[in-house]
Design a protein around this motif. Sequence first.
Motif, PDB file in Angstrom:
ATOM      1  N   LYS A 226       1.976  -3.984   8.535  1.00  0.00           N
ATOM      2  CA  LYS A 226       0.548  -3.701   8.669  1.00  0.00           C
ATOM      3  C   LYS A 226       0.129  -2.630   7.658  1.00  0.00           C
ATOM      4  CE  LYS A 226       1.127  -2.547  12.946  1.00  0.00           C
ATOM      5  NZ  LYS A 226       0.868  -2.036  14.323  1.00  0.00           N
ATOM      6  N   THR A 227      -1.126  -2.713   7.243  1.00  0.00           N
ATOM      7  CA  THR A 227      -1.675  -1.623   6.434  1.00  0.00           C
ATOM      8  C   THR A 227      -1.462  -0.312   7.189  1.00  0.00           C
ATOM      9  OG1 THR A 227      -3.304  -2.922   5.218  1.00  0.00           O
ATOM     10  CG2 THR A 227      -3.824  -0.608   5.584  1.00  0.00           C
ATOM     11  N   GLY A 228      -0.947   0.690   6.478  1.00  0.00           N
ATOM     12  CA  GLY A 228      -0.678   1.984   7.100  1.00  0.00           C
ATOM     13  C   GLY A 228       0.773   2.187   7.478  1.00  0.00           C
ATOM     14  N   ASP A 229       1.580   1.121   7.457  1.00  0.00           N
ATOM     15  CA  ASP A 229       3.017   1.285   7.677  1.00  0.00           C
ATOM     16  C   ASP A 229       3.647   2.032   6.506  1.00  0.00           C
ATOM     17  OD1 ASP A 229       3.074  -0.017  10.121  1.00  0.00           O
ATOM     18  OD2 ASP A 229       3.753  -1.943   9.304  1.00  0.00           O
ATOM     19  N   ILE A 230       4.772   2.670   6.762  1.00  0.00           N
ATOM     20  CA  ILE A 230       5.524   3.346   5.707  1.00  0.00           C
ATOM     21  C   ILE A 230       6.511   2.349   5.114  1.00  0.00           C
ATOM     22  CG2 ILE A 230       7.128   5.214   5.157  1.00  0.00           C
ATOM     23  CD1 ILE A 230       5.908   6.728   7.596  1.00  0.00           C
ATOM     24  N   ILE A 231       6.400   2.123   3.810  1.00  0.00           N
ATOM     25  CA  ILE A 231       7.303   1.222   3.098  1.00  0.00           C
ATOM     26  C   ILE A 231       8.394   2.065   2.428  1.00  0.00           C
ATOM     27  CG2 ILE A 231       7.527  -0.437   1.211  1.00  0.00           C
ATOM     28  CD1 ILE A 231       6.033  -1.540   3.620  1.00  0.00           C
ATOM     29  N   VAL A 232       9.641   1.773   2.761  1.00  0.00           N
ATOM     30  CA  VAL A 232      10.784   2.517   2.236  1.00  0.00           C
ATOM     31  C   VAL A 232      11.542   1.595   1.282  1.00  0.00           C
ATOM     32  CG1 VAL A 232      12.872   3.792   2.826  1.00  0.00           C
ATOM     33  CG2 VAL A 232      10.915   3.787   4.407  1.00  0.00           C
ATOM     34  N   ILE A 233      11.574   1.951   0.009  1.00  0.00           N
ATOM     35  CA  ILE A 233      12.239   1.126  -1.001  1.00  0.00           C
ATOM     36  C   ILE A 233      13.699   1.545  -1.124  1.00  0.00           C
ATOM     37  CG2 ILE A 233      12.291   0.508  -3.446  1.00  0.00           C
ATOM     38  CD1 ILE A 233       9.267   0.751  -3.499  1.00  0.00           C
ATOM     39  N   LEU A 234      14.584   0.576  -0.959  1.00  0.00           N
ATOM     40  CA  LEU A 234      16.028   0.827  -0.980  1.00  0.00           C
ATOM     41  C   LEU A 234      16.576   0.677  -2.395  1.00  0.00           C
ATOM     42  CD1 LEU A 234      17.023  -1.208   2.208  1.00  0.00           C
ATOM     43  CD2 LEU A 234      16.004   1.069   2.039  1.00  0.00           C
ATOM     44  N   THR A 235      17.689   1.361  -2.647  1.00  0.00           N
ATOM     45  CA  THR A 235      18.281   1.355  -3.984  1.00  0.00           C
ATOM     46  C   THR A 235      19.761   1.013  -3.921  1.00  0.00           C
ATOM     47  OG1 THR A 235      18.662   2.672  -5.981  1.00  0.00           O
ATOM     48  CG2 THR A 235      18.784   3.835  -3.896  1.00  0.00           C
ATOM     49  N   THR A 242      17.751   5.409  -0.603  1.00  0.00           N
ATOM     50  CA  THR A 242      16.392   4.997  -0.951  1.00  0.00           C
ATOM     51  C   THR A 242      16.001   5.610  -2.295  1.00  0.00           C
ATOM     52  OG1 THR A 242      15.313   6.890   0.137  1.00  0.00           O
ATOM     53  CG2 THR A 242      15.784   4.950   1.499  1.00  0.00           C
ATOM     54  N   SER A 243      14.945   5.034  -2.896  1.00  0.00           N
ATOM     55  CA  SER A 243      14.482   5.568  -4.182  1.00  0.00           C
ATOM     56  C   SER A 243      12.987   5.861  -4.218  1.00  0.00           C
ATOM     57  CB  SER A 243      14.822   4.595  -5.311  1.00  0.00           C
ATOM     58  OG  SER A 243      14.157   3.364  -5.129  1.00  0.00           O
ATOM     59  N   GLN A 285      16.176  -1.360  -7.501  1.00  0.00           N
ATOM     60  CA  GLN A 285      15.577  -1.508  -6.177  1.00  0.00           C
ATOM     61  C   GLN A 285      15.967  -2.855  -5.577  1.00  0.00           C
ATOM     62  OE1 GLN A 285      11.372  -0.884  -6.835  1.00  0.00           O
ATOM     63  NE2 GLN A 285      11.613   1.317  -7.128  1.00  0.00           N
ATOM     64  N   ILE A 286      16.420  -2.850  -4.313  1.00  0.00           N
ATOM     65  CA  ILE A 286      16.946  -4.075  -3.709  1.00  0.00           C
ATOM     66  C   ILE A 286      16.064  -4.659  -2.624  1.00  0.00           C
ATOM     67  CG2 ILE A 286      19.321  -3.487  -4.294  1.00  0.00           C
ATOM     68  CD1 ILE A 286      19.713  -2.585  -1.381  1.00  0.00           C
ATOM     69  N   GLY A 287      15.199  -3.852  -2.038  1.00  0.00           N
ATOM     70  CA  GLY A 287      14.367  -4.363  -0.951  1.00  0.00           C
ATOM     71  C   GLY A 287      13.686  -3.227  -0.215  1.00  0.00           C
ATOM     72  N   ILE A 288      13.156  -3.521   0.973  1.00  0.00           N
ATOM     73  CA  ILE A 288      12.390  -2.509   1.712  1.00  0.00           C
ATOM     74  C   ILE A 288      12.750  -2.496   3.195  1.00  0.00           C
ATOM     75  CG2 ILE A 288      10.436  -2.713   0.115  1.00  0.00           C
ATOM     76  CD1 ILE A 288       8.933  -4.180   2.445  1.00  0.00           C
ATOM     77  N   ARG A 289      12.593  -1.323   3.786  1.00  0.00           N
ATOM     78  CA  ARG A 289      12.519  -1.176   5.230  1.00  0.00           C
ATOM     79  C   ARG A 289      11.069  -0.841   5.563  1.00  0.00           C
ATOM     80  NH1 ARG A 289      17.134   3.081   6.734  1.00  0.00           N
ATOM     81  NH2 ARG A 289      16.404   2.692   8.880  1.00  0.00           N
ATOM     82  N   CYS A 290      10.635  -1.230   6.750  1.00  0.00           N
ATOM     83  CA  CYS A 290       9.246  -0.999   7.175  1.00  0.00           C
ATOM     84  C   CYS A 290       9.248  -0.101   8.407  1.00  0.00           C
ATOM     85  CB  CYS A 290       8.566  -2.328   7.483  1.00  0.00           C
ATOM     86  SG  CYS A 290       6.863  -2.143   8.062  1.00  0.00           S
ATOM     87  N   ILE A 291       8.535   1.024   8.307  1.00  0.00           N
ATOM     88  CA  ILE A 291       8.491   2.025   9.378  1.00  0.00           C
ATOM     89  C   ILE A 291       7.043   2.165   9.853  1.00  0.00           C
ATOM     90  CG2 ILE A 291       9.130   4.365  10.044  1.00  0.00           C
ATOM     91  CD1 ILE A 291      11.470   2.618   8.972  1.00  0.00           C
ATOM     92  N   SER A 292       6.821   1.937  11.133  1.00  0.00           N
ATOM     93  CA  SER A 292       5.460   2.002  11.678  1.00  0.00           C
ATOM     94  C   SER A 292       5.205   3.351  12.341  1.00  0.00           C
ATOM     95  CB  SER A 292       5.253   0.899  12.719  1.00  0.00           C
ATOM     96  OG  SER A 292       5.324  -0.376  12.116  1.00  0.00           O
ATOM     97  N   PRO A 293       4.054   3.959  12.071  1.00  0.00           N
ATOM     98  CA  PRO A 293       3.698   5.201  12.767  1.00  0.00           C
ATOM     99  C   PRO A 293       3.349   4.887  14.217  1.00  0.00           C
ATOM    100  CG  PRO A 293       1.849   4.427  11.482  1.00  0.00           C
ATOM    101  CD  PRO A 293       2.977   3.495  11.175  1.00  0.00           C
ATOM    102  N   LYS A 294       3.589   5.848  15.103  1.00  0.00           N
ATOM    103  CA  LYS A 294       3.301   5.651  16.533  1.00  0.00           C
ATOM    104  C   LYS A 294       2.168   6.557  16.992  1.00  0.00           C
ATOM    105  CE  LYS A 294       6.616   5.053  19.459  1.00  0.00           C
ATOM    106  NZ  LYS A 294       7.837   5.271  20.278  1.00  0.00           N
TER     107      LYS A 294
END
Length: 294
Positions: A226-235, A242-243, A285-294
């Motif tokens: 969702k818009t507003g999620d934290i996108i974490v780019i992995l390395t 992460t990078s 960069q290999i991909g992403i993790r998605c972190i949602s704020p609560k």
Amino acid sequence: MVINVIKNISARVLVLALFVFGFSFFGANAQCLIYEKADSVKVMELLGNAPKKEGMNEYMFYFGSALRGIPYVAQTLEVGKKENLIVNLRELDCTTFTENVLALSLCAQNDKKTFLDFANYLRQIRYKNGHIAYPTRLHYFSSWIEENTKNGFVEETSAKVAPFTAIQTLNVNYMSQHANLYPALARDTTMIPEIRRTEEALTGNQYRYIQKAQLKNHALLKKYIKTGDIIVILTKKAGLDTSHIGIASWHKDGTLHLLNASQIHKKVVDEPMTLYTYMQKHPSQIGIRCISPK
């Protein structure tokens, strides 16, 4: 509580030293909150002008967008010989951008209005157990995710189905192996063993993630991000997890972009390239993790 406001060596930096008896906002040992007047004014303006939003994701994107144009500057937390809580909204890197946006969003969501409310959230977000010290700063973003999940500030979005088809197995040791690149560790090598213990606790952990090749499947991504999620780019860079970090931004044409403090653009931007295109330009960069704020 006795509050003593003094001038730092630099005439333009204010140091707010909080000395207490028994309980301390910054822990049992006296710590300092370092900021400029422009930072506190900016925080109060942002909180005072923020409209009521429907949940944390909307606040994250609102405050992230409000910081667009602020210059990208690295290592703004490396100030002085002692670790203190640094508030700097005049210069941001990808991590401090994300931390400041989350702290602002938590204030707005929980009707907290003061600068010290903001600083309190920032302290909890940035440090393990909220304890201000260089080794307890959450240098590795995988630690950051764990700590802020424990705090109840975020939760990871994942599934055992597409697009979460890959698994990252951590093997982190970059800081302890390259201590000379970190001013605090180069200055005080006694902190390296504690950094190494953090790395050992992370090593072997596994996380599902979205491979960058799948980031062009916007219809599928829309189900989870969702818009507003934290996108974490992995390395895949040796010793790191992460990078880069930013905030998910879905554009009107249905494509996913990254709102971030960009080293390339040298400021906070909503990246014009799609996240898929952006990551194809970065081989490590290999991909992403998605972190949602609560």
